[in-house]
Design a protein around this motif. Structure first.
Motif, mmCIF file in Angstrom:
data_model
loop_
_atom_site.group_PDB
_atom_site.id
_atom_site.type_symbol
_atom_site.label_atom_id
_atom_site.label_comp_id
_atom_site.label_asym_id
_atom_site.label_seq_id
_atom_site.Cartn_x
_atom_site.Cartn_y
_atom_site.Cartn_z
ATOM 1 N N GLY A 112 0.684 -7.437 2.604
ATOM 2 C CA GLY A 112 -0.114 -8.656 1.976
ATOM 3 C C GLY A 112 -0.820 -8.065 3.075
ATOM 4 O O GLY A 112 -1.875 -7.237 3.616
ATOM 5 N N SER A 113 -1.768 -9.287 2.913
ATOM 6 C CA SER A 113 -3.982 -9.101 3.537
ATOM 7 C C SER A 113 -4.314 -10.480 3.523
ATOM 8 O O SER A 113 -3.386 -11.684 3.046
ATOM 9 C CB SER A 113 -4.285 -8.195 2.791
ATOM 10 N N ARG A 114 -5.477 -10.521 3.782
ATOM 11 C CA ARG A 114 -5.912 -12.102 4.024
ATOM 12 C C ARG A 114 -6.467 -12.948 3.049
ATOM 13 O O ARG A 114 -6.779 -14.049 2.786
ATOM 14 C CB ARG A 114 -7.149 -11.813 5.400
ATOM 15 N N GLN A 115 -6.463 -11.393 2.030
ATOM 16 C CA GLN A 115 -7.727 -12.081 -0.028
ATOM 17 C C GLN A 115 -5.743 -12.685 -0.058
ATOM 18 O O GLN A 115 -6.037 -14.057 -0.539
ATOM 19 C CB GLN A 115 -7.296 -10.517 0.368
ATOM 20 N N MET A 116 -5.122 -12.543 0.385
ATOM 21 C CA MET A 116 -3.363 -13.117 -0.599
ATOM 22 C C MET A 116 -3.555 -14.397 0.249
ATOM 23 O O MET A 116 -2.632 -15.428 -0.982
ATOM 24 C CB MET A 116 -2.137 -12.425 0.066
ATOM 25 N N MET A 117 -4.142 -14.787 1.292
ATOM 26 C CA MET A 117 -3.870 -16.050 1.920
ATOM 27 C C MET A 117 -5.050 -17.307 1.539
ATOM 28 O O MET A 117 -5.003 -18.042 2.448
ATOM 29 C CB MET A 117 -3.647 -15.839 2.888
ATOM 30 N N PRO A 122 -12.541 -3.638 -6.992
ATOM 31 C CA PRO A 122 -13.084 -4.802 -6.504
ATOM 32 C C PRO A 122 -12.367 -6.280 -7.401
ATOM 33 O O PRO A 122 -12.735 -7.243 -5.794
ATOM 34 C CB PRO A 122 -14.673 -4.629 -7.411
ATOM 35 N N ALA A 123 -12.024 -6.704 -7.458
ATOM 36 C CA ALA A 123 -11.839 -7.287 -8.551
ATOM 37 C C ALA A 123 -10.902 -8.148 -8.011
ATOM 38 O O ALA A 123 -10.273 -8.728 -7.841
ATOM 39 C CB ALA A 123 -11.885 -7.517 -10.045
ATOM 40 N N LEU A 124 -9.280 -7.376 -7.211
ATOM 41 C CA LEU A 124 -8.391 -8.106 -7.254
ATOM 42 C C LEU A 124 -8.814 -7.866 -5.632
ATOM 43 O O LEU A 124 -7.854 -9.012 -5.266
ATOM 44 C CB LEU A 124 -7.301 -6.766 -6.814
ATOM 45 N N ASP A 125 -9.569 -7.005 -5.044
ATOM 46 C CA ASP A 125 -9.747 -7.119 -3.756
ATOM 47 C C ASP A 125 -10.259 -8.386 -3.221
ATOM 48 O O ASP A 125 -10.243 -8.773 -1.873
ATOM 49 C CB ASP A 125 -10.526 -5.568 -2.808
ATOM 50 N N ARG A 126 -11.055 -8.891 -4.102
ATOM 51 C CA ARG A 126 -12.115 -9.850 -3.949
ATOM 52 C C ARG A 126 -11.213 -11.181 -4.051
ATOM 53 O O ARG A 126 -11.164 -11.775 -3.040
ATOM 54 C CB ARG A 126 -13.709 -10.067 -4.742
ATOM 55 N N PHE A 156 -7.571 -3.806 -1.841
ATOM 56 C CA PHE A 156 -7.255 -2.736 -2.596
ATOM 57 C C PHE A 156 -8.294 -1.564 -2.986
ATOM 58 O O PHE A 156 -7.764 -0.771 -3.482
ATOM 59 C CB PHE A 156 -6.941 -3.387 -4.355
ATOM 60 N N VAL A 157 -8.868 -1.727 -2.460
ATOM 61 C CA VAL A 157 -10.080 -0.917 -2.406
ATOM 62 C C VAL A 157 -10.234 -0.175 -0.826
ATOM 63 O O VAL A 157 -10.092 -0.418 0.116
ATOM 64 C CB VAL A 157 -11.703 -1.599 -1.282
ATOM 65 N N PRO A 158 -10.162 1.646 -1.154
ATOM 66 C CA PRO A 158 -9.827 2.015 0.006
ATOM 67 C C PRO A 158 -10.405 2.516 0.812
ATOM 68 O O PRO A 158 -11.320 2.887 0.233
ATOM 69 C CB PRO A 158 -8.846 3.605 -1.444
ATOM 70 N N THR A 159 -10.716 1.857 1.821
ATOM 71 C CA THR A 159 -11.775 2.408 3.235
ATOM 72 C C THR A 159 -10.846 2.403 4.196
ATOM 73 O O THR A 159 -9.391 2.870 4.660
ATOM 74 C CB THR A 159 -12.398 1.478 3.443
ATOM 75 N N GLY A 160 -11.969 3.634 4.995
ATOM 76 C CA GLY A 160 -10.852 4.009 5.785
ATOM 77 C C GLY A 160 -9.803 4.499 5.904
ATOM 78 O O GLY A 160 -9.566 5.541 5.391
ATOM 79 N N PRO A 161 -9.179 4.889 6.622
ATOM 80 C CA PRO A 161 -7.507 5.793 6.488
ATOM 81 C C PRO A 161 -7.133 5.275 5.474
ATOM 82 O O PRO A 161 -6.394 6.577 5.560
ATOM 83 C CB PRO A 161 -6.717 5.318 7.887
ATOM 84 N N ARG A 162 -7.284 4.519 4.861
ATOM 85 C CA ARG A 162 -6.345 4.719 3.505
ATOM 86 C C ARG A 162 -7.506 5.340 1.831
ATOM 87 O O ARG A 162 -6.833 5.797 1.520
ATOM 88 C CB ARG A 162 -6.812 2.397 3.177
#
Length: 434
Positions: A62-67, A365-369, A374-380
Motif C-alpha cells: 500500500g501507500s499513504r494515498q490508500m489511507m 496520475p489519477a490513481l496516484d493522487r 502508481f507513478v513510477p519514480t526513483g528505483p521503481r
C-alpha cells in the motif's frame, strides 16, 4: 458516431469524478514533508490551529494515498495526521528488509521507522496533545508493537488485524476494525477482545482495569474496501476522539465510490481509442490441437526460468524472476504462433504514443493522487523498465493468441499463466516478497 458519444460520456464522467474527489479535500490541507528520512503527508484542518497527533500506516503493497479517507476524516475532526510510506513502498526509496519470517527482521525495521516518524511528527508546531496510531493489515502488528515504545500513546486502531502482539495488558486503548467479509480476521479480533472478557461479542466495548477494547466489522466490505467504509471512518474517529477527550466533528469523506467511477471512466476510454487507432481484429482461426500445444508449451520453461534466476539479479530483486517468467512464456508462444503463420501486425506509432499518454499522463496520475502510489519514480522506474523486457513479449503473445482463439482457449490463455505463477511462488517464496 457511437464511439464519439461513448468517449464524450466517459470524459464527462471522469471530469465529474475528479471534481467530486477534489471536493472531498475541502476544509483540509495536505503538506508533503520528510520526517526521519521518510516521506510523510501532514493532513490538518484549515479551521484548527492544531490538535493531537495521529500517525497513519498503510498495509503491505500500500501507500499513504490508500489511507486518504482515514487521514481526511481525522483531519476534519481536528487532529494532525501524519501518513507515511513504509520502506520499499510509495515514494520511499529505501528498500524494505526481505526478512519477513522473523520479528527481528522486517517487523523490527518497520517498528523502528514508525517510532522515528512519530517522534519527529510530535515536534511539529501544530501538534498539541498525545499520539494515536492507526494501521492497516501488515501495519497492525507494527503499530501495536510501536505503541509499547511510544510514551503516552492515547489510542491504537488496528484495521484488518492479525497481530500476535496484543496482550490482556496492551495496548491500553485498542479498536479493532475488520471488513465483514474478512471472516478469519474477525475471528482473530474477537479472540483479542475476549482476552478481557471471555463472553464478549463483536460490536461490544469491554474494559478491564485501565485497558479498553472494542472489535467491530464494517458491513459488506473486504480487505481494501474497509478503508473506504463510512462505518470504519466513524468508528476510528470516535474512538480516537474519546481517547483524547475531544468531540468528534466534521463530515466524512466519500472517496471510494468516486475513485471507482473515475477509474471506470478512464478504462472505458480505451474502447473508443482502440477502435480508432488499433488494427481490425483478425478472424479467429482454427489451430486444432496445436492451439493447446501453444497454450501448454511455456509451462515448464517458465517455471525453470523462475527457479534458476538468482535473487537480486540485475538489481531487480524478485522482479528479475518475474521478468524471466513472463519473457519466457511470451517468447515461446510467439515462436510457436509464428510457425503457425500468426504474426504481429505492423506497429502504429500514433497508437503507441496515445497509449503512453493515456497510461502515464492520465490513468497513473489519477490513481496516484486519489488511490495508491502508481507513478513510477526513483528505483521503481528502473524496476518497471526491467520488467517490461518480460511483460511486452508476454502481452504480445497474449494478444495474438486471444484474438484468434475461441472462448475456451482464450480463457485458458488468461488463467493458465496466473495459476502457474502461483505454483512458481510456492516453489520460490522470494517471489512473494518483491
Amino acid at each position: 458516431m457511437v464511439h464519439m458519444i461513448f468517449a464524450t460520456a466517459a470524459i464527462l464522467f471522469a471530469v465529474l469524478s475528479v471534481t467530486m474527489l477534489e471536493r472531498q479535500r475541502t476544509g483540509v490541507s495536505a503538506e508533503k514533508l520528510f520526517l526521519a528520512k521518510t516521506p510523510v503527508t501532514i493532513w490538518q484542518s484549515d479551521s484548527a490551529d492544531g490538535g493531537p497527533l495521529v500517525v497513519v500506516a498503510h498495509g503491505y503493497a500500500g501507500s499513504r494515498q490508500m489511507m486518504q479517507p482515514i487521514s481526511i476524516a481525522l483531519a476534519r475532526s481536528g487532529f494532525v495526521v501524519a501518513a507515511f510510506d513504509f520502506h520499499g513502498h510509495g515514494r520511499n526509496s529505501k528498500p524494505m528488509s526481505a526478512d519477513v519470517t522473523s520479528i527481528e527482521g522486517t517487523t523490527a525495521q518497520l517498528v523502528t521507522q514508525t517510532i522515528a516518524v512519530s517522534r519527529a511528527a510530535v515536534g511539529l508546531p501544530s501538534v498539541i496533545g498525545p499520539v494515536s496510531l492507526v494501521g492497516h493489515s501488515m501495519a497492525t502488528d507494527v503499530v501495536i508493537r510501536a505503541a509499547e515504545r511510544i510514551d503516552a500513546t492515547a489510542a491504537v486502531v488496528a484495521i484488518s488485524m492479525y497481530s500476535d502482539a496484543v496482550t490482556p495488558e496492551a495496548p491500553e486503548s485498542l479498536l479493532i476494525v475488520s471488513g465483514a467479509r474478512e471472516h478469519r480476521l474477525r475471528t482473530v479480533a474477537l479472540d483479542r477482545l475476549r482476552q478481557l472478557d471471555p463472553d464478549a461479542t463483536e460490536g461490544e466495548t469491554v474494559a478491564l482495569g485501565t485497558v479498553e477494547r472494542r472489535a467491530v466489522s464494517a458491513p459488506w466490505v473486504g480487505h481494501v474496501g474497509v478503508l473506504y467504509s463510512p462505518f470504519t471512518l466513524t468508528e476510528l474517529r470516535d474512538w480516537i476522539a474519546g481517547a483524547t477527550a475531544r468531540e468528534p466533528q466534521g463530515a466524512l469523506p466519500h472517496i471510494g465510490p468516486w475513485l471507482f467511477a473515475l477509474l471506470a471512466a478512464l478504462v472505458a476510454l480505451t474502447w473508443p481509442l482502440s477502435t480508432v487507432l488499433g488494427p481490425t481484429a483478425p478472424r479467429p482461426v482454427r489451430l486444432g490441437r496445436h492451439a493447446w500445444v501453444i497454450l501448454a508449451a511455456p509451462i515448464t520453461p517458465a517455471l525453470l526460468a523462475v527457479t534458476i534466476i538468482p535473487s537480486g539479479a540485475g538489481g531487480l530483486v524478485a522482479f528479475g524472476a518475474l521478468t524471466a517468467f513472463f519473457g519466457t512464456w511470451g517468447i515461446i508462444q510467439i515462436a510457436l504462433l509464428w510457425r503457425s503463420g500468426i504474426r504481429p501486425q505492423s506497429i502504429r506509432s500514433l497508437a503507441v504514443v496515445l497509449l503512453l499518454i493515456w497510461g502515464l499522463c492520465v490513468f497513473a496520475p489519477a490513481l496516484d493522487r486519489y488511490g495508491a502510489a502508481f507513478v513510477p519514480t526513483g528505483p521503481r522506474l528502473w524496476l518497471m523498465g526491467g520488467l517490461m523486457f518480460g511483460t511486452i513479449p508476454f502481452c504480445l503473445a497474449d494478444a495474438l493468441q486471444v484474438a484468434r482463439s475461441g472462448r475456451v482457449a482464450a480463457m485458458v490463455q488468461r488463467l493458465l499463466p496466473l495459476a502457474i505463477l502461483l505454483c512458481a511462488m510456492l516453489i520460490s517464496p522470494r517471489l512473494g516478497i518483491g
